[in-house]
Motif scaffolding. Structure first.
Motif, PDB file in Angstrom:
ATOM      1  N   ARG A   1      14.767 -13.253  -4.715  1.00 47.63           N
ATOM      2  CA  ARG A   1      14.333 -12.400  -5.690  1.00 47.63           C
ATOM      3  C   ARG A   1      13.006 -11.786  -5.162  1.00 47.63           C
ATOM      4  NH1 ARG A   1      13.344  -8.323  -8.722  1.00 47.63           N
ATOM      5  NH2 ARG A   1      12.839  -8.502 -11.216  1.00 47.63           N
ATOM      6  N   VAL A   2      12.799 -10.632  -5.094  1.00 55.30           N
ATOM      7  CA  VAL A   2      11.716  -9.793  -4.605  1.00 55.30           C
ATOM      8  C   VAL A   2      11.003  -8.930  -5.525  1.00 55.30           C
ATOM      9  CG1 VAL A   2      10.771  -8.228  -2.703  1.00 55.30           C
ATOM     10  CG2 VAL A   2      12.938  -9.658  -2.106  1.00 55.30           C
ATOM     11  N   LEU A   3       9.830  -9.490  -5.796  1.00 62.23           N
ATOM     12  CA  LEU A   3       8.863  -8.637  -6.621  1.00 62.23           C
ATOM     13  C   LEU A   3       7.826  -7.783  -5.927  1.00 62.23           C
ATOM     14  CD1 LEU A   3       8.082 -11.365  -9.331  1.00 62.23           C
ATOM     15  CD2 LEU A   3       9.636  -9.520  -9.589  1.00 62.23           C
ATOM     16  N   ARG A   4       7.614  -6.660  -6.195  1.00 63.63           N
ATOM     17  CA  ARG A   4       6.768  -5.752  -5.566  1.00 63.63           C
ATOM     18  C   ARG A   4       5.686  -5.142  -6.396  1.00 63.63           C
ATOM     19  NH1 ARG A   4       7.596  -4.238  -0.447  1.00 63.63           N
ATOM     20  NH2 ARG A   4       9.607  -4.984   0.600  1.00 63.63           N
ATOM     21  N   PHE A   5       4.536  -5.184  -5.845  1.00 64.57           N
ATOM     22  CA  PHE A   5       3.370  -4.676  -6.709  1.00 64.57           C
ATOM     23  C   PHE A   5       2.478  -3.635  -5.556  1.00 64.57           C
ATOM     24  CE2 PHE A   5       4.417  -8.891  -8.576  1.00 64.57           C
ATOM     25  CZ  PHE A   5       4.419  -8.737  -9.929  1.00 64.57           C
ATOM     26  N   TRP A   6       2.149  -2.672  -6.125  1.00 64.18           N
ATOM     27  CA  TRP A   6       1.226  -2.026  -5.500  1.00 64.18           C
ATOM     28  C   TRP A   6      -0.099  -2.426  -5.546  1.00 64.18           C
ATOM     29  CZ3 TRP A   6       3.507   1.544  -2.753  1.00 64.18           C
ATOM     30  CH2 TRP A   6       4.791   2.284  -3.041  1.00 64.18           C
TER      31      TRP A   6
ATOM     32  N   GLY B   1       0.846  -1.173  -0.021  1.00 62.78           N
ATOM     33  CA  GLY B   1      -0.045  -0.085   0.058  1.00 62.78           C
ATOM     34  C   GLY B   1       0.887   1.280  -0.085  1.00 62.78           C
ATOM     35  N   GLY B   2       0.308   2.388   0.233  1.00 65.43           N
ATOM     36  CA  GLY B   2       0.980   3.537   0.317  1.00 65.43           C
ATOM     37  C   GLY B   2       2.079   3.623   1.191  1.00 65.43           C
ATOM     38  N   GLN B   3       2.173   2.984   2.184  1.00 65.12           N
ATOM     39  CA  GLN B   3       3.061   3.080   3.463  1.00 65.12           C
ATOM     40  C   GLN B   3       4.510   2.365   3.221  1.00 65.12           C
ATOM     41  OE1 GLN B   3       0.538   0.923   3.274  1.00 65.12           O
ATOM     42  NE2 GLN B   3       1.257  -0.853   4.545  1.00 65.12           N
ATOM     43  N   HIS B   4       4.481   1.734   1.938  1.00 61.29           N
ATOM     44  CA  HIS B   4       5.712   0.908   1.463  1.00 61.29           C
ATOM     45  C   HIS B   4       6.570   2.022   0.553  1.00 61.29           C
ATOM     46  CE1 HIS B   4       5.107  -2.777   3.716  1.00 61.29           C
ATOM     47  NE2 HIS B   4       3.835  -2.445   3.782  1.00 61.29           N
ATOM     48  N   GLY B   5       7.677   1.377   0.438  1.00 62.21           N
ATOM     49  CA  GLY B   5       8.621   1.850  -0.893  1.00 62.21           C
ATOM     50  C   GLY B   5       9.763   2.631  -0.361  1.00 62.21           C
TER      51      GLY B   5
END
Length: 112
Positions: A81-86, A60-64
């Motif tokens: 390996r890390v994949l990140r999706f919103w 969500g918005g709190q990440h990144g």
């Protein structure tokens, strides 16, 4: 993170995590074995494919921020390996998210 904490997180998935989990379970007949809220290296991964050393995070918005960068680096040192999706990606384009995950799974070696 403790196993108890991971169990509690499994019971309280976000709507986007629940939506993606439903789709990830459909990958089992293809030989992929997803786990949800999986404790790895002192963290709890939203989803993992341990035999392919792949972690999928739904944010969500709190990440990144810098904490996520440090966490990803620690997990990568463990061979993941890390994949990140919103969240919005899962809401609006879950098919694209699944295609990206499948492409990454297919490109990674199988580990026992």
């Amino acid at each position: 993170m403790s196993v108890e904490r991971a169990r509690a997180l499994r019971r309280s998935l976000t709507p986007q995590e629940a939506k993606l989990w439903t789709r990830l379970r459909e990958l089992r007949p293809l030989g992929h074995h997803p786990r949800r809220q999986d404790p790895i290296g002192g963290f709890v991964a939203d989803f993992s494919f341990r035999r392919r050393r792949l972690i999928v995070e739904v944010d969500g918005g709190q990440h990144g921020g810098s904490a996520d960068v440090a966490r990803d680096a620690a997990l990568e040192r463990l061979g993941y390996r890390v994949l990140r999706f919103w969240n919005v990606d899962v809401d609006r384009n879950v098919e694209g998210v699944i295609e990206t995950i499948l492409a990454e799974l297919d490109s990674r070696p199988l580990r026992e």
